[in-house]
Enzyme design. Structure first.
Site, mmCIF file in Angstrom:
data_model
loop_
_atom_site.group_PDB
_atom_site.id
_atom_site.type_symbol
_atom_site.label_atom_id
_atom_site.label_comp_id
_atom_site.label_asym_id
_atom_site.label_seq_id
_atom_site.Cartn_x
_atom_site.Cartn_y
_atom_site.Cartn_z
ATOM 1 N N HIS A 26 0.884 -0.917 -0.113
ATOM 2 C CA HIS A 26 -0.320 0.389 -0.358
ATOM 3 C C HIS A 26 0.835 1.182 -0.376
ATOM 4 C CE1 HIS A 26 -1.875 -3.303 2.091
ATOM 5 N NE2 HIS A 26 -3.332 -3.054 1.038
HETATM 6 S S1 FES Z 1 1.178 -0.752 3.360
HETATM 7 FE FE1 FES Z 1 0.023 -1.901 3.667
HETATM 8 S S2 FES Z 1 1.404 -3.668 4.423
HETATM 9 FE FE2 FES Z 1 2.423 -2.357 3.854
#
Ligand code: FES
Length: 175
Positions: free
Chosen positions: A140
């Protein structure tokens, strides 16, 4: 009062000697597993035995990944520039304020040792990626700096530091 015949004596002595012999063999058999246990096997290591890591082969600017308790551990030999960058940032501007000095061992400032599990949802970040030359989590988009501190993205906390100590200038023990 009873007396014991010499035949009974002989029989009992034989049984005693035979039992003693079995006990001796049993003891010898028990020694081997004890000795072989001194080197922890893979399952013992996975269960949490400390591990020693030789740092000598890790060149400046490089990192390695090892596993301790089933977790990926990044060991990074930071360049002088990377250390300076990590220390130049105002700590109060960080989402999880922590000095670089608090995240390394004094006198071994170039070595960063972190648990490579993103503090967002647990993906494994990639080393030497992202805007801060630290770690980038592709799940993410969390970005960590060269101290493993969260700088951008949804992860709330810095990468954790595992318990470790230097046992020599070029060797650490994790766990
Ligand atoms: S940014 Fe979501 S698990 Fe690493």
């Amino acid at each position: 009062m009873t007396t014991t015949s010499s035949a009974e004596h002989t029989r009992r002595d034989f049984l005693f000697v035979a039992t003693g012999a079995v006990a001796a063999v049993g003891a010898a058999a028990a020694v081997w597993p004890l000795i072989s246990q001194m080197n922890p096997d893979a399952s013992t290591i996975a269960a949490g035995a400390p591990i020693e890591v030789d740092l000598a082969p890790i060149a400046e600017g490089q990192d390695i990944k090892v596993f301790w308790r089933g977790k990926p551990i990044y060991i990074m030999n930071r360049t002088k520039k990377q250390v300076e960058e990590a220390r130049a940032v105002p700590v109060s501007s960080l989402p999880d304020p922590q000095t670089d000095q608090a995240r390394v061992k004094e006198g071994h400032d170039q070595w960063l040792v972190v648990i490579g599990i993103c503090t967002h949802l647990g993906c494994i970040p990639i080393a030497h990626e992202g805007a801060y030359d630290g770690f980038f989590c592709p799940c993410h988009g969390s970005v960590y700096d060269t101290s493993g501190r969260i700088r951008q993205g949804p992860a709330p906390l810095n990468l954790p530091i595992p318990p470790y100590a230097f046992v020599s200038d070029t060797k650490i023990k994790i766990g």
